[in-house]
Design a protein around this motif. Structure first.
Motif, PDB file in Angstrom:
ATOM      1  N   LEU A 240       3.040 -69.093  59.844  1.00 20.91           N
ATOM      2  CA  LEU A 240       3.440 -69.800  58.624  1.00 20.91           C
ATOM      3  C   LEU A 240       4.573 -69.055  57.929  1.00 20.91           C
ATOM      4  CD1 LEU A 240      -0.039 -70.812  57.139  1.00 20.91           C
ATOM      5  CD2 LEU A 240       1.612 -72.303  58.259  1.00 20.91           C
ATOM      6  N   ALA A 241       4.532 -67.710  57.994  1.00 17.35           N
ATOM      7  CA  ALA A 241       5.597 -66.929  57.375  1.00 17.35           C
ATOM      8  C   ALA A 241       6.924 -67.109  58.106  1.00 17.35           C
ATOM      9  CB  ALA A 241       5.211 -65.447  57.351  1.00 17.35           C
ATOM     10  N   PHE A 242       6.874 -67.358  59.416  1.00 18.34           N
ATOM     11  CA  PHE A 242       8.094 -67.539  60.191  1.00 18.34           C
ATOM     12  C   PHE A 242       8.612 -68.967  60.139  1.00 18.34           C
ATOM     13  CE2 PHE A 242       7.240 -63.439  62.141  1.00 18.34           C
ATOM     14  CZ  PHE A 242       8.524 -62.967  62.347  1.00 18.34           C
ATOM     15  N   SER A 243       7.836 -69.871  59.586  1.00 14.71           N
ATOM     16  CA  SER A 243       8.268 -71.265  59.525  1.00 14.71           C
ATOM     17  C   SER A 243       8.051 -71.832  58.130  1.00 14.71           C
ATOM     18  CB  SER A 243       7.500 -72.106  60.557  1.00 14.71           C
ATOM     19  OG  SER A 243       7.845 -73.468  60.434  1.00 14.71           O
ATOM     20  N   PRO A 244       9.052 -71.782  57.267  1.00  7.09           N
ATOM     21  CA  PRO A 244       8.909 -72.380  55.934  1.00  7.09           C
ATOM     22  C   PRO A 244       8.508 -73.855  55.980  1.00  7.09           C
ATOM     23  CG  PRO A 244      10.870 -71.005  56.022  1.00  7.09           C
ATOM     24  CD  PRO A 244      10.350 -71.100  57.429  1.00  7.09           C
ATOM     25  N   LEU A 245       8.997 -74.583  57.007  1.00  2.00           N
ATOM     26  CA  LEU A 245       8.640 -75.999  57.120  1.00  2.00           C
ATOM     27  C   LEU A 245       7.139 -76.164  57.320  1.00  2.00           C
ATOM     28  CD1 LEU A 245       9.376 -78.976  57.362  1.00  2.00           C
ATOM     29  CD2 LEU A 245       9.844 -78.596  59.793  1.00  2.00           C
ATOM     30  N   MET A 246       6.547 -75.377  58.243  1.00  2.12           N
ATOM     31  CA  MET A 246       5.112 -75.464  58.484  1.00  2.12           C
ATOM     32  C   MET A 246       4.316 -74.966  57.267  1.00  2.12           C
ATOM     33  SD  MET A 246       4.532 -76.807  61.463  1.00  2.12           S
ATOM     34  CE  MET A 246       5.898 -77.922  61.105  1.00  2.12           C
ATOM     35  N   PHE A 247       4.860 -73.999  56.545  1.00  2.95           N
ATOM     36  CA  PHE A 247       4.219 -73.515  55.323  1.00  2.95           C
ATOM     37  C   PHE A 247       4.163 -74.630  54.275  1.00  2.95           C
ATOM     38  CE2 PHE A 247       4.738 -71.697  51.052  1.00  2.95           C
ATOM     39  CZ  PHE A 247       3.593 -70.927  50.971  1.00  2.95           C
ATOM     40  N   LEU A 248       5.275 -75.338  54.112  1.00  2.00           N
ATOM     41  CA  LEU A 248       5.293 -76.460  53.170  1.00  2.00           C
ATOM     42  C   LEU A 248       4.300 -77.539  53.581  1.00  2.00           C
ATOM     43  CD1 LEU A 248       9.157 -76.749  52.640  1.00  2.00           C
ATOM     44  CD2 LEU A 248       7.486 -76.002  50.939  1.00  2.00           C
ATOM     45  N   GLU A 249       4.223 -77.809  54.877  1.00  2.00           N
ATOM     46  CA  GLU A 249       3.286 -78.818  55.366  1.00  2.00           C
ATOM     47  C   GLU A 249       1.841 -78.388  55.108  1.00  2.00           C
ATOM     48  OE1 GLU A 249       3.677 -81.843  56.673  1.00  2.00           O
ATOM     49  OE2 GLU A 249       5.821 -81.734  56.275  1.00  2.00           O
ATOM     50  N   THR A 250       1.567 -77.100  55.288  1.00  2.00           N
ATOM     51  CA  THR A 250       0.202 -76.605  55.082  1.00  2.00           C
ATOM     52  C   THR A 250      -0.192 -76.684  53.609  1.00  2.00           C
ATOM     53  OG1 THR A 250       0.475 -75.097  56.954  1.00  2.00           O
ATOM     54  CG2 THR A 250      -1.327 -74.634  55.438  1.00  2.00           C
ATOM     55  N   ARG A 251       0.721 -76.287  52.714  1.00  2.00           N
ATOM     56  CA  ARG A 251       0.449 -76.401  51.283  1.00  2.00           C
ATOM     57  C   ARG A 251       0.179 -77.859  50.898  1.00  2.00           C
ATOM     58  NH1 ARG A 251       4.346 -75.532  47.508  1.00  2.00           N
ATOM     59  NH2 ARG A 251       2.707 -75.615  45.926  1.00  2.00           N
ATOM     60  N   ALA A 252       1.012 -78.756  51.415  1.00  2.00           N
ATOM     61  CA  ALA A 252       0.836 -80.176  51.099  1.00  2.00           C
ATOM     62  C   ALA A 252      -0.497 -80.698  51.644  1.00  2.00           C
ATOM     63  CB  ALA A 252       2.004 -80.979  51.677  1.00  2.00           C
ATOM     64  N   LEU A 253      -0.857 -80.251  52.851  1.00  2.00           N
ATOM     65  CA  LEU A 253      -2.108 -80.688  53.473  1.00  2.00           C
ATOM     66  C   LEU A 253      -3.309 -80.250  52.647  1.00  2.00           C
ATOM     67  CD1 LEU A 253      -3.633 -81.838  55.992  1.00  2.00           C
ATOM     68  CD2 LEU A 253      -3.537 -79.518  56.938  1.00  2.00           C
ATOM     69  N   LEU A 278       3.234 -64.564  51.226  1.00  2.00           N
ATOM     70  CA  LEU A 278       4.115 -63.756  50.389  1.00  2.00           C
ATOM     71  C   LEU A 278       3.952 -62.269  50.690  1.00  2.00           C
ATOM     72  CD1 LEU A 278       3.790 -65.595  46.950  1.00  2.00           C
ATOM     73  CD2 LEU A 278       5.690 -65.685  48.561  1.00  2.00           C
ATOM     74  N   ASP A 279       2.744 -61.873  51.034  1.00  2.71           N
ATOM     75  CA  ASP A 279       2.504 -60.472  51.382  1.00  2.71           C
ATOM     76  C   ASP A 279       3.185 -60.111  52.702  1.00  2.71           C
ATOM     77  OD1 ASP A 279       1.039 -58.034  50.519  1.00  2.71           O
ATOM     78  OD2 ASP A 279       0.081 -58.253  52.465  1.00  2.71           O
ATOM     79  N   VAL A 280       3.206 -61.053  53.650  1.00  2.00           N
ATOM     80  CA  VAL A 280       3.919 -60.816  54.915  1.00  2.00           C
ATOM     81  C   VAL A 280       5.402 -60.599  54.639  1.00  2.00           C
ATOM     82  CG1 VAL A 280       4.584 -61.809  57.138  1.00  2.00           C
ATOM     83  CG2 VAL A 280       2.248 -62.102  56.297  1.00  2.00           C
ATOM     84  N   MET A 285       5.632 -54.885  58.235  1.00  2.00           N
ATOM     85  CA  MET A 285       5.141 -53.881  59.165  1.00  2.00           C
ATOM     86  C   MET A 285       3.650 -53.617  58.962  1.00  2.00           C
ATOM     87  SD  MET A 285       8.359 -51.209  59.322  1.00  2.00           S
ATOM     88  CE  MET A 285       7.695 -50.381  60.757  1.00  2.00           C
ATOM     89  N   TRP A 286       3.142 -53.795  57.746  1.00  2.00           N
ATOM     90  CA  TRP A 286       1.708 -53.646  57.502  1.00  2.00           C
ATOM     91  C   TRP A 286       0.921 -54.730  58.229  1.00  2.00           C
ATOM     92  CZ3 TRP A 286      -2.289 -56.225  54.703  1.00  2.00           C
ATOM     93  CH2 TRP A 286      -3.405 -55.428  54.444  1.00  2.00           C
ATOM     94  N   TRP A 287       1.567 -55.841  58.507  1.00  2.00           N
ATOM     95  CA  TRP A 287       0.929 -56.943  59.231  1.00  2.00           C
ATOM     96  C   TRP A 287       1.107 -56.815  60.745  1.00  2.00           C
ATOM     97  CZ3 TRP A 287      -1.875 -61.222  57.473  1.00  2.00           C
ATOM     98  CH2 TRP A 287      -2.063 -61.264  56.089  1.00  2.00           C
ATOM     99  N   GLY A 288       1.632 -55.703  61.203  1.00  2.00           N
ATOM    100  CA  GLY A 288       1.750 -55.472  62.640  1.00  2.00           C
ATOM    101  C   GLY A 288       3.045 -55.963  63.241  1.00  2.00           C
ATOM    102  N   LEU A 289       4.022 -56.339  62.426  1.00  2.00           N
ATOM    103  CA  LEU A 289       5.302 -56.810  62.935  1.00  2.00           C
ATOM    104  C   LEU A 289       6.275 -55.633  63.035  1.00  2.00           C
ATOM    105  CD1 LEU A 289       5.721 -60.070  60.824  1.00  2.00           C
ATOM    106  CD2 LEU A 289       4.815 -59.871  63.138  1.00  2.00           C
ATOM    107  N   SER A 290       7.083 -55.670  64.045  1.00  2.00           N
ATOM    108  CA  SER A 290       8.098 -54.636  64.178  1.00  2.00           C
ATOM    109  C   SER A 290       9.191 -54.843  63.128  1.00  2.00           C
ATOM    110  CB  SER A 290       8.713 -54.670  65.578  1.00  2.00           C
ATOM    111  OG  SER A 290       9.423 -55.882  65.780  1.00  2.00           O
ATOM    112  N   ALA A 291       9.979 -53.805  62.913  1.00  2.00           N
ATOM    113  CA  ALA A 291      11.060 -53.908  61.932  1.00  2.00           C
ATOM    114  C   ALA A 291      12.067 -54.976  62.352  1.00  2.00           C
ATOM    115  CB  ALA A 291      11.750 -52.555  61.775  1.00  2.00           C
ATOM    116  N   GLU A 292      12.287 -55.103  63.659  1.00  2.00           N
ATOM    117  CA  GLU A 292      13.252 -56.105  64.150  1.00  2.00           C
ATOM    118  C   GLU A 292      12.766 -57.516  63.864  1.00  2.00           C
ATOM    119  OE1 GLU A 292      15.332 -57.515  68.366  1.00  2.00           O
ATOM    120  OE2 GLU A 292      13.886 -55.865  68.336  1.00  2.00           O
TER     121      GLU A 292
END
Length: 638
Positions: A240-253, A278-280, A285-292
């Protein structure tokens, strides 16, 4: 494998033949073939004699047949992946002076259906050999989403056809069945889930509804911790953090579900999803994602395309100045919407694009407004400031707080909102007067009026229920006003008052307090006798509301109090007031029989009790009743 002497004999005979071949002009070809066949039979695992020079050479290099087969599969799969990747196409279509950029694949939609079926067959074969080809699945889905669904006329006018055919849906379902159950946090794994959401939005609905179903079935979990610790849920949050469109759809749902059902669990999930995404963005990096990978995350404004200015205010730390700005912004927005929608249906005032939907995703401001209804003083400072005479500035803030709470309760009907605001200001006056009375008694070393606050709030609640302006019993947010009041008036409300009000927040029912009963009655009904008649659902709700109250107090105090020690003291003071009610609920709940969900319920309860005990700081060292209750819960785990 044959014995070593037999193998040595074959090699000697073959070497002899090859050496003689250089001296003689004629060779017995048939004898050579027999020797090669014998060598192949010895070196290969198959008992069927075959003459395969490649197998023989690989066997001489110590490669086994399974290794050879696995290499062939890998090369074949990689070849298919390369072909699919090379089909991606980006070109400019021109017709006279008109130009259209087409990004897609060179495979037509009709032909790609056959490609998908073939790839599904390949995935089936490799899975049967115990090989999970995530690269092939990703390549197939990536090309599927890039397959153009536009048709172009001579004037280059695109005609979009987004309706999936009956043939495509079963192929998608077949491909999805080969998706690994555990999604890692690598870039490709995240993209695969996102592609599935794009290809069929029902996959997103299934993922979100599964989280909601699990959360409802486990009422004692700390949802924000579970969303991080559960790998499956965490991968959904990151997608959801990588896709604002899917985030908007989830909020609306989730917002539509909340409007339809009015369930607190739906609202809570929507709030936590927003908070976690928002925390992601804040600490990837706290969520396990690399810096890249974390550097590729979009900016926050892309997730809140509607009412973005309001989002910027809501996302800031709690303060009175920010609260006044928030109320001013919302009033302007609401006024503009009402003028615009004067002769139109008002459903847009509460849809997922509305200011109300945005505010519901940030409930801390609602609780903060409830604090402002009281004359709240934490430590040596008032949260709403003081005037030149060092007196709290409560009037203007309480009026705005009353309006904000009333607008949350009824954002559509302006007259009802005004009436609710008036009643809330009456509650504010009651709380302040009672607080002053309590403070004066304490200052003069006189006994504090027992439960003076709770009786005033009780009368106010009965008055509100008589108004029937809104559905008080089923309005999720109305009862949560009391949570803010309990935090703000912790000094003036006795433990029995907490018990009365907490039970109301949890169940919507008002208990009879001892002070409200006729003193001439010989037989009074203490609260603990009422607990004997509570069902499992009411007891679970009672324990959960204590946990929620502590969580809210911890979050708000950390935001508005600069000193961590003072914030911890606020939480600890609250825990001392509510522990009696919590233990009554938990002890009674443990007496119920075991059902199919009891194991996970008891496990979650034990974990939550330990977490609750150490929130703020542990003020129950040596508290035997709490220790015994936790030990009883622990014993039921074994």
């Amino acid at each position: 494998m044959s014995s070593l002497p037999e193998l040595t004999g074959v090699f000697s005979s073959l070497a002899s033949r090859i050496g003689t071949r250089n001296l003689e002009t004629e060779i017995d070809d048939q004898s050579d073939d027999v020797l090669v066949a014998a060598l192949n039979q010895i070196l290969n695992l198959s008992e069927v004699p075959r003459v395969r020079v490649l197998d023989t050479a690989l066997s001489l290099m110590c490669f086994t047949a399974p290794q050879v087969l696995e290499s062939v599969i890998d090369c074949s799969v990689n070849t298919i992946v390369s072909v699919l990747s090379s089909s991606l196409d980006c070109k400019v279509l021109r017709s006279g002076k008109l130009e259209v950029l087409r990004v897609g694949v060179s495979i037509s939609g009709h032909d790609y259906l056959e490609v998908m079926k073939s790839c599904a067959d390949v995935l089936k074969q490799v899975n049967e050999h115990g090989i999970l080809s995530s690269t092939l699945l990703h390549a197939v889905l990536r090309v599927a989403i890039m397959t153009t669904r536009f048709g172009y006329s001579m004037q280059l006018t695109p005609i979009l056809n987004v309706q999936p055919t009956n043939e495509v849906i079963p192929v998608f379902s077949k491909l999805i069945s080969y998706m690994p159950q555990e999604i890692n946090l690598e870039n490709q794994g995240l993209q695969t889930r996102l592609i599935l959401w794009y290809l069929d939005p029902q996959n997103l609905v299934k993922d979100v509804s599964q989280i909601l179903q699990d959360a409802v079935g486990r009422p004692f979990i700390c949802l924000n911790e579970e969303l991080y610790e559960n790998i499956e849920w965490r991968s959904i949050i990151i997608c959801l953090a990588f896709s604002p469109l899917m985030f908007l759809e989830t909020r609306a749902l989730l917002h539509r579900w909340f409007l339809l059902m009015g369930l607190a669990s739906v609202l809570e999930l929507g709030v936590e999803l927003v908070s976690m995404v928002l925390d992601v963005l804040l600490r990837p990096m706290w969520w396990g994602l690399s810096a890249e990978i974390g550097s590729k995350l979009p900016f926050s404004y892309t997730y809140f395309l509607h009412k973005h200015q309001l989002f910027r205010i809501l996302a800031r730390p709690l303060s009175c100045v920010q609260f006044l700005e928030l109320v001013h912004n919302i009033k302007n927005t609401v006024s503009h919407s009402r003028r615009k929608l004067k002769h139109v249906a008002t459903t847009s005032m509460v849809d997922h694009k509305s200011a109300w939907a945005m505010a519901m995703n940030f409930p801390e401001w609602f609780y903060f407004a409830a604090l402002l209804l009281c004359r709240v003083k934490f430590g040596d400072s008032n949260i709403c400031g003081v005037n030149q005479d060092n007196q709290p500035l409560t009037s203007s803030f309480s009026a705005n707080a009353a309006w904000y709470i009333a607008w949350i309760l009824d954002p559509v009907d302006e007259s009802v909102c005004g009436l609710l605001a008036e009643k809330l200001e009456n509650l504010s006056s009651t709380l302040i007067n009672k607080h002053v009375s309590s403070y004066e008694h304490k200052k003069l070393n006189k006994p504090k009026p027992n439960a003076c606050q709770s009786l005033g709030i009780r009368s106010w609640l009965e008055e509100m229920e008589d108004l029937k302006t809104i559905d008080i019993k089923n309005n999720v947010m109305f009862r949560r006003i009391i949570l803010g009041v309990l935090i703000g008036c912790s000094d003036a409300i006795e433990e029995e008052g907490y018990e009365l009000l907490l039970h109301y927040v949890a169940t919507g029912m008002l208990l009879q307090s001892a002070e409200s009963q006729n003193v001439g009655l010989k037989h009074k009904r203490p609260h603990h006798e009422f607990f004997d008649k509570c069902n499992r659902k009411e007891l679970v709700a009672g324990a959960c509301i204590v946990f929620n109250l502590t969580d809210v107090a911890e979050k708000i105090s950390d935001s508005i109090i600069e000193t961590r020690a003072v914030a911890a003291d606020i939480v600890c003071k609250l825990k001392l007031k509510v522990i009696g009610y919590l233990l009554k609920c938990v002890k009674r709940l443990l007496l119920f029989g075991i059902n199919e969900n009891s194991d996970i319920l008891i496990k979650d309860l034990h974990r939550r009790m330990l977490r609750w005990r150490h929130q703020g700081k542990d003020v129950f060292h040596g508290y035997k009743d709490l220790d015994d209750t936790i030990n009883v819960i622990a014993c039921k785990l074994f």
